[in-house]
Write a protein that holds these residues in place. Structure first.
Motif, PDB file in Angstrom:
ATOM      1  N   ASP A  51     -44.036 -20.644 -30.813  1.00  0.00           N
ATOM      2  CA  ASP A  51     -44.230 -21.838 -31.445  1.00  0.00           C
ATOM      3  C   ASP A  51     -44.852 -21.500 -32.754  1.00  0.00           C
ATOM      4  O   ASP A  51     -44.344 -22.116 -33.740  1.00  0.00           O
ATOM      5  CB  ASP A  51     -45.050 -22.828 -30.788  1.00  0.00           C
ATOM      6  N   SER A  67     -44.068 -27.102 -35.452  1.00  0.00           N
ATOM      7  CA  SER A  67     -43.123 -26.092 -34.797  1.00  0.00           C
ATOM      8  C   SER A  67     -41.998 -27.055 -34.468  1.00  0.00           C
ATOM      9  O   SER A  67     -41.891 -28.381 -34.357  1.00  0.00           O
ATOM     10  CB  SER A  67     -43.710 -25.328 -33.528  1.00  0.00           C
ATOM     11  N   THR A  68     -40.754 -26.524 -34.050  1.00  0.00           N
ATOM     12  CA  THR A  68     -39.512 -27.001 -33.501  1.00  0.00           C
ATOM     13  C   THR A  68     -38.973 -26.168 -32.733  1.00  0.00           C
ATOM     14  O   THR A  68     -39.273 -24.963 -32.556  1.00  0.00           O
ATOM     15  CB  THR A  68     -38.580 -27.272 -34.862  1.00  0.00           C
ATOM     16  N   ASN A  69     -37.809 -26.602 -31.691  1.00  0.00           N
ATOM     17  CA  ASN A  69     -37.367 -25.677 -30.904  1.00  0.00           C
ATOM     18  C   ASN A  69     -36.325 -24.595 -31.521  1.00  0.00           C
ATOM     19  O   ASN A  69     -36.543 -23.590 -30.979  1.00  0.00           O
ATOM     20  CB  ASN A  69     -36.606 -26.564 -29.863  1.00  0.00           C
ATOM     21  N   THR A  97     -41.652 -24.716 -26.973  1.00  0.00           N
ATOM     22  CA  THR A  97     -41.119 -25.805 -27.319  1.00  0.00           C
ATOM     23  C   THR A  97     -39.877 -25.635 -26.304  1.00  0.00           C
ATOM     24  O   THR A  97     -39.605 -26.809 -25.665  1.00  0.00           O
ATOM     25  CB  THR A  97     -40.945 -26.104 -28.614  1.00  0.00           C
ATOM     26  N   ARG A 100     -40.884 -26.243 -22.610  1.00  0.00           N
ATOM     27  CA  ARG A 100     -41.361 -27.621 -22.180  1.00  0.00           C
ATOM     28  C   ARG A 100     -40.186 -28.678 -22.297  1.00  0.00           C
ATOM     29  O   ARG A 100     -40.010 -29.555 -21.369  1.00  0.00           O
ATOM     30  CB  ARG A 100     -42.388 -28.122 -23.266  1.00  0.00           C
ATOM     31  N   GLU A 101     -39.399 -28.477 -23.261  1.00  0.00           N
ATOM     32  CA  GLU A 101     -38.128 -29.266 -23.433  1.00  0.00           C
ATOM     33  C   GLU A 101     -37.354 -29.114 -22.228  1.00  0.00           C
ATOM     34  O   GLU A 101     -36.757 -30.093 -21.497  1.00  0.00           O
ATOM     35  CB  GLU A 101     -37.404 -29.040 -24.493  1.00  0.00           C
TER      36      GLU A 101
END
Length: 155
Positions: A51, A67-69, A97, A100-101
């Motif tokens: 991340d 941050s982003t995926n 990320t 977690r998603e």
């Protein structure tokens, strides 16, 4: 027949839980769903990182300090190369990320990462999801590619 050359770089060793070679069908499937020319030969780079690294890339290149995926960076055209041989670009995945998603969705990290790679490749090919119409077209292609890989509809 076209080919895809994928260079992978694993910067965050937590990604080693995935067989990185299993990500190649996501790129091949995305290209097959989008293009009508089976002679295309393309190159892409996959960066499996953290991340914090994705946040730094997002800040540097998109002026978004978060941050982003997944991030996609389309390659600049190389002079002298025909369009069919131009590199696609780079895709970066953020481990925390993505993990977690996947957990929140109750799906495997492999399936979620595969979806994000498909999503990233479509961005490299010029697709976007800014408007509802664009999002629907992009998501329809994602569903088609993922179904071909045996992955359930992520939406």
């Amino acid at each position: 027949m076209g080919s895809v050359m994928v260079m992978t770089r694993i910067e965050d060793q937590r990604w080693s839980v995935l067989p990185v070679s299993s990500m190649l069908p996501a790129i091949e499937g995305s290209l097959a769903a989008e293009t009508h020319d089976p002679r295309l030969s393309r190159e892409a780079t996959l960066l499996f990182t953290s991340d914090s690294e994705v946040r730094a890339l997002n800040a540097a290149w998109r002026e978004k300090d978060k941050s982003t995926n997944v991030l996609s960076f389309p390659a600049e055209p190389l002079p002298g190369l025909p369009e069919a041989a131009q590199p696609l670009g780079d895709i970066a995945l953020a481990f925390e990320t993505c993990a977690r998603e996947a957990d929140e969705k109750g799906i495997s990290l492999k399936d979620h990462a595969t979806h994000l790679i498909v999503h990233g490749v479509l961005h490299l090919l010029g697709y976007d999801h800014i408007s509802e119409e664009e999002a629907e077209a992009m998501e329809a292609l994602e569903r088609k590619v993922l179904a071909g890989l045996g992955i359930a509809d992520p939406y």
